[in-house]
Design a protein around this motif. Structure first.
Motif, PDB file in Angstrom:
ATOM      1  N   ALA A 233       0.834  -1.206   0.000  1.00 41.51           N
ATOM      2  CA  ALA A 233       0.000   0.000   0.000  1.00 41.51           C
ATOM      3  C   ALA A 233       0.867   1.253   0.000  1.00 41.51           C
ATOM      4  CB  ALA A 233      -0.932  -0.002   1.202  1.00 41.51           C
ATOM      5  N   GLY A 234       2.055   1.159   0.618  1.00 37.90           N
ATOM      6  CA  GLY A 234       2.956   2.303   0.686  1.00 37.90           C
ATOM      7  C   GLY A 234       3.772   2.537  -0.572  1.00 37.90           C
ATOM      8  N   GLY A 235       3.666   1.645  -1.550  1.00 40.78           N
ATOM      9  CA  GLY A 235       4.329   1.901  -2.820  1.00 40.78           C
ATOM     10  C   GLY A 235       5.350   0.879  -3.271  1.00 40.78           C
ATOM     11  N   PHE A 236       5.708  -0.086  -2.413  1.00 37.42           N
ATOM     12  CA  PHE A 236       6.596  -1.158  -2.868  1.00 37.42           C
ATOM     13  C   PHE A 236       5.861  -2.028  -3.885  1.00 37.42           C
ATOM     14  CE2 PHE A 236       8.836  -0.145   1.057  1.00 37.42           C
ATOM     15  CZ  PHE A 236      10.162  -0.405   0.745  1.00 37.42           C
ATOM     16  N   ASP A 237       6.594  -2.484  -4.916  1.00 35.89           N
ATOM     17  CA  ASP A 237       5.995  -3.396  -5.895  1.00 35.89           C
ATOM     18  C   ASP A 237       6.032  -4.850  -5.430  1.00 35.89           C
ATOM     19  OD1 ASP A 237       5.198  -1.573  -7.749  1.00 35.89           O
ATOM     20  OD2 ASP A 237       6.961  -1.779  -9.034  1.00 35.89           O
ATOM     21  N   ARG A 238       7.203  -5.300  -4.946  1.00 36.07           N
ATOM     22  CA  ARG A 238       7.382  -6.684  -4.534  1.00 36.07           C
ATOM     23  C   ARG A 238       8.260  -6.727  -3.285  1.00 36.07           C
ATOM     24  NH1 ARG A 238       8.668  -9.616 -10.422  1.00 36.07           N
ATOM     25  NH2 ARG A 238       6.777  -8.880 -11.464  1.00 36.07           N
ATOM     26  N   VAL A 239       7.775  -7.380  -2.236  1.00 41.60           N
ATOM     27  CA  VAL A 239       8.534  -7.466  -0.984  1.00 41.60           C
ATOM     28  C   VAL A 239       8.527  -8.917  -0.494  1.00 41.60           C
ATOM     29  CG1 VAL A 239       8.125  -5.093  -0.250  1.00 41.60           C
ATOM     30  CG2 VAL A 239       6.474  -6.871   0.369  1.00 41.60           C
ATOM     31  N   TYR A 240       9.575  -9.265   0.268  1.00 42.11           N
ATOM     32  CA  TYR A 240       9.598 -10.594   0.891  1.00 42.11           C
ATOM     33  C   TYR A 240      10.329 -10.515   2.210  1.00 42.11           C
ATOM     34  CZ  TYR A 240      14.560 -11.452  -0.315  1.00 42.11           C
ATOM     35  OH  TYR A 240      15.925 -11.394  -0.398  1.00 42.11           O
ATOM     36  N   GLU A 241      10.076 -11.524   3.064  1.00 42.98           N
ATOM     37  CA  GLU A 241      10.728 -11.602   4.365  1.00 42.98           C
ATOM     38  C   GLU A 241      10.859 -13.066   4.775  1.00 42.98           C
ATOM     39  OE1 GLU A 241      10.321  -9.795   8.919  1.00 42.98           O
ATOM     40  OE2 GLU A 241       8.659  -9.585   7.515  1.00 42.98           O
ATOM     41  N   PHE A 242      12.043 -13.439   5.255  1.00 39.60           N
ATOM     42  CA  PHE A 242      12.210 -14.699   5.957  1.00 39.60           C
ATOM     43  C   PHE A 242      11.897 -14.409   7.423  1.00 39.60           C
ATOM     44  CE2 PHE A 242      14.779 -15.560   2.192  1.00 39.60           C
ATOM     45  CZ  PHE A 242      14.411 -16.869   1.894  1.00 39.60           C
ATOM     46  N   ALA A 243      10.689 -14.764   7.851  1.00 40.09           N
ATOM     47  CA  ALA A 243      10.154 -14.274   9.123  1.00 40.09           C
ATOM     48  C   ALA A 243      10.037 -15.400  10.144  1.00 40.09           C
ATOM     49  CB  ALA A 243       8.784 -13.646   8.896  1.00 40.09           C
ATOM     50  N   ARG A 244      10.562 -15.162  11.328  1.00 40.20           N
ATOM     51  CA  ARG A 244      10.335 -16.090  12.431  1.00 40.20           C
ATOM     52  C   ARG A 244       8.924 -15.848  12.954  1.00 40.20           C
ATOM     53  NH1 ARG A 244      13.094 -20.701  13.157  1.00 40.20           N
ATOM     54  NH2 ARG A 244      13.065 -21.380  15.319  1.00 40.20           N
ATOM     55  N   GLU A 263       7.556 -15.236   3.339  1.00 43.37           N
ATOM     56  CA  GLU A 263       6.361 -14.624   2.757  1.00 43.37           C
ATOM     57  C   GLU A 263       6.787 -13.575   1.743  1.00 43.37           C
ATOM     58  OE1 GLU A 263       2.933 -13.417   4.777  1.00 43.37           O
ATOM     59  OE2 GLU A 263       2.898 -15.105   6.180  1.00 43.37           O
ATOM     60  N   TRP A 264       6.053 -13.528   0.626  1.00 47.30           N
ATOM     61  CA  TRP A 264       6.269 -12.453  -0.343  1.00 47.30           C
ATOM     62  C   TRP A 264       4.927 -11.940  -0.841  1.00 47.30           C
ATOM     63  CZ3 TRP A 264       8.389 -17.062  -3.184  1.00 47.30           C
ATOM     64  CH2 TRP A 264       7.535 -17.540  -4.174  1.00 47.30           C
ATOM     65  N   TYR A 265       4.950 -10.707  -1.338  1.00 49.79           N
ATOM     66  CA  TYR A 265       3.754 -10.067  -1.900  1.00 49.79           C
ATOM     67  C   TYR A 265       4.159  -9.294  -3.145  1.00 49.79           C
ATOM     68  CZ  TYR A 265       1.497 -11.582   2.273  1.00 49.79           C
ATOM     69  OH  TYR A 265       0.999 -12.396   3.250  1.00 49.79           O
ATOM     70  N   SER A 266       3.330  -9.415  -4.170  1.00 51.37           N
ATOM     71  CA  SER A 266       3.594  -8.711  -5.425  1.00 51.37           C
ATOM     72  C   SER A 266       2.366  -7.917  -5.841  1.00 51.37           C
ATOM     73  CB  SER A 266       3.966  -9.710  -6.531  1.00 51.37           C
ATOM     74  OG  SER A 266       4.111  -9.037  -7.767  1.00 51.37           O
TER      75      SER A 266
END
Length: 491
Positions: A233-244, A263-266
């Motif tokens: 929502a803030g403007g990133f196109d694609r993000v991911y995280e190796f999340a505990r 997790e990733w989101y595009s």
């Protein structure tokens, strides 16, 4: 080598430690400059001089004025030879023969050679003491066999069982290959909060704590989902995280309370785009880490090549359970159908669940164990997916997929819900279920809803359990075997 009980050996080794210091030897020096790992040293041509290696002493064979020993580091093992004439009479007799034990760390400089049996060996011209072990290692022929000891004292498991070291090195390769592929496709790695004010992002029971400085209740995250979508929502196109992530639920070989989730989101994708990308990524990771897309997993061949099949949630349960979830109605009617058909769900497991979680239990108990895969499970009921986008053609299902391999869910992904009013209605339904006793239902998250009301683009998201993937690919039966330090109840 010292003999006797562990405490007796410890006393003997402490005495040797004091003798080392008295002889002017620092038993715990600050560094040693090596030129090669042990595996690299083994591959050098015979006659290479000036080689400096270091490692833990695993075996010693003393034969008068000459000894053979084995050093071990992360890369493997290498034999060394220590001769009295080469390193000096006093150093050999007073230090090497009397004060060095298996388990100690040694640095060696010398030249490579081959023994009469063809074993690559470093002939020492000097050696340096690098660390005194005060406790003996487990017996060399049996290593560490006790499962609980492997979990509680992983360092001993890693030292004595090479397959354990290789398994965790493989885990790191899987993560590295995944990260590289994502970044090649314009994904940006980010960090999101572990302490959260709402237990949001998945239907699960959270761990809760108290934040003293702010005097408020907080939760360990059950998923990074809503924060990652805030970034879109803030403007990133694609993000991911190796999340505990942390879920205060039951423990079994395929579930841990704290685990690593990718997790990733595009932006701009739907779940079909994400499905294609998921298949391409995993095929790339398998090929680059294992060198093949065909393998045997838990005693059966699994082929990851080609296009992976897709099966609908409704058709799967209809086939396996004889229940049509599209026509059964509500939770009470589904409970009655489960009882009538004598399906293997205990009354305690189903009595307080809402329709969505009831369907999920039915799937997990009856259908999932029969799926070999890789197979994409699609068309999940709307009640089962409080954050997924409603299908445009059939409003009772969501645009979601799961990847199942050998009865384990490896991936959960969907087209994200971006309609804030629809999301509010689903949160309200989940909050009602929670108030009625469904501990895994989600609660209202006004902060996330406010973010949604500022506008979101089309989004598809993905979640994959790293521990599960590695456990499957290394043919382990328990997630604890692929987690370096699993939580254990204190002895």
């Amino acid at each position: 080598m010292s003999t006797g009980s562990g405490n007796e050996q410890r006393d003997v080794r402490i005495s040797k430690l004091e003798r080392l210091r008295s002889a002017g030897v620092n038993p715990f020096p600050e560094r040693f400059e090596r030129t090669h790992t042990l595996a690299q040293a083994r591959s050098l041509p015979a006659g290479t001089a000036g080689v400096r290696i270091a490692g833990r002493l695993m075996t010693i064979r003393v034969m008068g004025r000459m000894s053979f020993a084995t050093l071990q580091d992360q890369s493997g093992r290498c034999q060394i030879s220590v001769q009295c004439d080469a390193v000096g009479e006093e150093l050999y007799r007073e230090l090497w023969k009397k004060l060095v034990d298996i388990g100690d760390f040694i640095g060696v400089e010398g030249s490579t050679m081959l023994t009469k049996t063809g074993e690559p060996t470093l002939a020492a011209t000097s050696f340096t003491f690098l660390g005194k072990a005060l406790r003996p290692l487990p017996e060399k022929w049996h290593g560490v066999q006790d499962t609980e000891t492997c979990y509680r004292q992983r360092y001993l498991d890693l030292l004595m069982n090479r397959e354990t070291m290789d398994r965790f090195l493989f885990r790191s390769k899987v993560i590295s290959a995944t990260r590289a592929y994502l970044e090649q496709h314009a994904f940006v790695e980010v960090d999101t909060p572990v302490l959260q004010t709402k237990a949001s992002g998945a239907a699960a029971k959270p761990f809760n704590s108290h934040h003293n400085a702010l005097d408020m209740e907080v939760f360990l995250r059950i998923a990074p989902e809503t924060y990652l979508k805030r970034l879109i929502a803030g403007g990133f196109d694609r993000v991911y995280e190796f999340a505990r992530c942390f879920r205060n639920e039951g423990m079994d070989p395929s579930h841990l309370q704290d685990f690593t989730m990718l997790e990733w989101y595009s932006a701009w994708w739907n779940y079909a785009d994400n499905m294609r990308f998921t298949q391409a990524l995993l095929q790339h990771v398998l090929q680059s880490t294992l060198g093949s897309l065909q393998m045997e997993l838990r005693g059966r061949p699994v082929d990851f090549s080609g296009e992976w099949p897709r099966v609908s949630f409704r058709s799967l349960l209809l086939k396996d359970c004889g229940i049509d979830i599209a026509t059964v109605g509500d939770a009470d009617a589904l409970r009655a159908a489960i009882r009538a058909k004598g399906l293997p769900l205990a009354e305690a497991e189903i009595k307080d669940l809402g329709f969505g979680n009831l369907v999920d239990q039915l799937y997990k108990k009856v259908s999932r164990p029969q799926l070999d895969g890789p197979v994409f499970l699609v068309d999940h009921p709307i009640d089962l997916s409080p954050l997924a986008r409603r299908n445009d053609r059939d409003g009772t299902i969501t645009d979601r997929f799961q990847l199942v391999v050998r009865g384990w869910e490896i991936v959960n992904a969907y087209s994200e819900l971006t309609d804030p009013l629809d999301q509010r209605a689903r949160f309200e339904q989940q909050a009602s279920l929670k108030a009625s006793g469904d501990a895994e239902a989600m609660e209202m998250d006004e902060d996330y809803l406010e973010c949604m009301e500022h506008g979101m683009p089309p989004i598809s998201g993905f979640g994959m359990g790293i521990d599960r993937l590695v456990c499957l690919l290394t043919n382990q039966e328990n997630l604890r075997d692929v987690v370096l330090f699993p939580l254990m109840k204190p002895q």
